[in-house]
Design a protein around this motif. Structure first.
Motif, PDB file in Angstrom:
ATOM      1  N   SER A 198      -9.313  84.011  -2.711  1.00 48.63           N
ATOM      2  CA  SER A 198      -8.776  82.657  -2.832  1.00 48.63           C
ATOM      3  C   SER A 198      -9.930  81.691  -3.108  1.00 48.63           C
ATOM      4  CB  SER A 198      -8.076  82.257  -1.537  1.00 48.63           C
ATOM      5  OG  SER A 198      -9.023  82.150  -0.480  1.00 48.63           O
ATOM      6  N   GLU A 238     -10.733  79.221  -1.230  1.00 45.50           N
ATOM      7  CA  GLU A 238     -11.410  78.999   0.053  1.00 45.50           C
ATOM      8  C   GLU A 238     -12.377  80.136   0.353  1.00 45.50           C
ATOM      9  OE1 GLU A 238      -7.983  76.423  -0.157  1.00 45.50           O
ATOM     10  OE2 GLU A 238      -8.130  78.605  -0.407  1.00 45.50           O
ATOM     11  N   VAL A 283     -11.205  76.694   8.368  1.00 47.30           N
ATOM     12  CA  VAL A 283     -10.883  75.915   7.173  1.00 47.30           C
ATOM     13  C   VAL A 283     -10.402  74.536   7.613  1.00 47.30           C
ATOM     14  CG1 VAL A 283      -9.493  75.743   5.081  1.00 47.30           C
ATOM     15  CG2 VAL A 283     -10.253  77.991   5.870  1.00 47.30           C
ATOM     16  N   LYS A 295      -8.378  69.563  -1.740  1.00 50.70           N
ATOM     17  CA  LYS A 295      -7.080  68.967  -2.084  1.00 50.70           C
ATOM     18  C   LYS A 295      -6.205  68.822  -0.844  1.00 50.70           C
ATOM     19  CE  LYS A 295      -7.977  68.442  -6.405  1.00 50.70           C
ATOM     20  NZ  LYS A 295      -8.211  67.104  -6.914  1.00 50.70           N
ATOM     21  N   ALA A 317     -11.709  72.973  -5.719  1.00 53.58           N
ATOM     22  CA  ALA A 317     -10.599  73.299  -4.817  1.00 53.58           C
ATOM     23  C   ALA A 317     -11.097  73.433  -3.384  1.00 53.58           C
ATOM     24  CB  ALA A 317      -9.925  74.590  -5.257  1.00 53.58           C
ATOM     25  N   ALA A 318     -12.303  73.975  -3.228  1.00 49.61           N
ATOM     26  CA  ALA A 318     -12.867  74.174  -1.892  1.00 49.61           C
ATOM     27  C   ALA A 318     -14.384  74.159  -1.971  1.00 49.61           C
ATOM     28  CB  ALA A 318     -12.386  75.487  -1.291  1.00 49.61           C
ATOM     29  N   SER A 339     -11.276  72.445   2.412  1.00 52.87           N
ATOM     30  CA  SER A 339     -10.294  72.363   1.332  1.00 52.87           C
ATOM     31  C   SER A 339     -10.321  70.949   0.780  1.00 52.87           C
ATOM     32  CB  SER A 339      -8.905  72.710   1.873  1.00 52.87           C
ATOM     33  OG  SER A 339      -7.935  72.571   0.865  1.00 52.87           O
ATOM     34  N   LYS A 367      -9.894  70.190   6.143  1.00 60.08           N
ATOM     35  CA  LYS A 367      -9.782  69.298   4.996  1.00 60.08           C
ATOM     36  C   LYS A 367     -11.112  68.548   4.820  1.00 60.08           C
ATOM     37  CE  LYS A 367      -5.375  69.783   3.847  1.00 60.08           C
ATOM     38  NZ  LYS A 367      -4.957  70.266   2.505  1.00 60.08           N
TER      39      LYS A 367
END
Length: 309
Positions: free
Chosen positions: A118, A120, A282, A309, A35-36, A307, A284
């Motif tokens: 989370s 992240e 954060v 996704k 996910a991260a 991240s 992508k």
């Protein structure tokens, strides 16, 4: 799967976001849907080829040394985890990296994700957390009442190390620039040395432990603030052993060894609220070049998280 690969050592342009095969799953592996992940300085040092004398890779290879995600498949010998578990990890540096949609990791290097974080936030932890643990706990044997100096307290490793040292009941001093003084105070630092206005060697003495993240002259000067039989532990370069002998201290260089059991201990501290993640930016995964460019400035506050996704 989508991943970031490099096909040669070099600059930021070598980072390529593209379609590649999913990693092979060994019998003791779990397959994590990432996910991260996060960016660490060692990533661009690997990309540039600075560590090729120490670590050998076959091109193309995937960078990345932190991951948080969900287990999608387990090898036939896996006993600790099952499909659907949310986990975080610092994988083996010699295998497939984490700048990818999937990563295969030996179950012994994986831990359950802290429930209060989370993906992240969790992805920001493994490398800096294990580095801090192995330097302060394994090497220096930190204990309640120790006086500890942590250099560069606002950085990824430093900001975690301050909190880890405080969780053991240590008195913590740290160095940082003027703009980060309040930030490191918020992490629990007892004495903040603004290196723009103060020299740490003039205000500190009789330290039990110095955690060196900078190397060079700062490392050499750090011997002067240690007490006899103190510890100087570095992640920058190997300390001068002759000087260590002269000063009657134990000095050494630590290169992280991935360890799922230590990650579990870190998870427990996080879930107790004793350590908080320090996510600064954060982005992508597709913006990996921008992320590396920011990391290379040495002025990113907190961890740079990607991240997937």
């Amino acid at each position: 799967m989508k991943a970031v690969i490099i096909e040669n050592y070099g600059g930021i342009d070598e980072l390529k976001y593209m379609e590649v095969d999913e990693p092979n799953l060994k019998d003791n592996d779990v397959l994590i849907e990432v996910a991260a992940t996060s960016v660490n300085p060692v990533d661009w040092k690997l990309r540039e080829g600075y560590l090729k004398g120490m670590l050998q890779y076959d091109f193309p290879f995937i960078l990345g040394l932190d991951a948080a995600g969900t287990i999608k498949e387990v090898g036939k010998n896996v006993t600790k985890f099952r499909t659907g578990d949310q986990v975080f990890t610092r994988p083996d540096i010699t295998r497939n990296g984490t700048y990818a949609e999937y990563v295969a990791v030996d179950e012994q290097l994986v831990a359950k994700k802290p429930e209060n974080l989370s993906f992240e936030e969790a992805a920001s932890i493994p490398l800096v957390g294990l580095t801090s643990w192995q330097c302060l706990v394994d090497f220096a044997g930190i204990k309640q009442g120790d006086k500890v100096l942590i250099h560069a307290g606002s950085g990824g490793v430093g900001s975690f190390a301050i909190q880890l040292a405080k969780s053991f009941g240590a008195w913590v001093a740290t160095t940082c620039s003027t703009k980060n003084v309040e930030f490191v105070k918020s992490l629990g630092a007892d004495r903040v040395i603004d290196y723009c206005n103060e020299d740490f060697t003039h205000v500190l003495a009789d330290m039990d432990i110095v955690f060196d993240t900078l190397g060079g002259d700062i490392q050499k000067q750090s011997f002067d603030v240690l007490k006899e039989n103190g510890y100087l532990v570095s992640i920058a370069d190997q300390p001068d052993q002759e000087l260590a002998k002269e000063k009657s201290v134990k000095a050494g260089y630590v290169f992280l060894d991935p360890d799922g059991e230590q990650l579990e201990k870190i998870r427990e501290l996080i879930e107790k609220g004793e350590i908080h993640p320090n996510v600064g930016t954060v982005m992508k995964l597709i913006n990996i070049q921008e992320a590396h460019r920011l990391s290379e400035t040495h002025h990113a506050k907190g961890k740079i998280v990607l991240s997937v996704k």
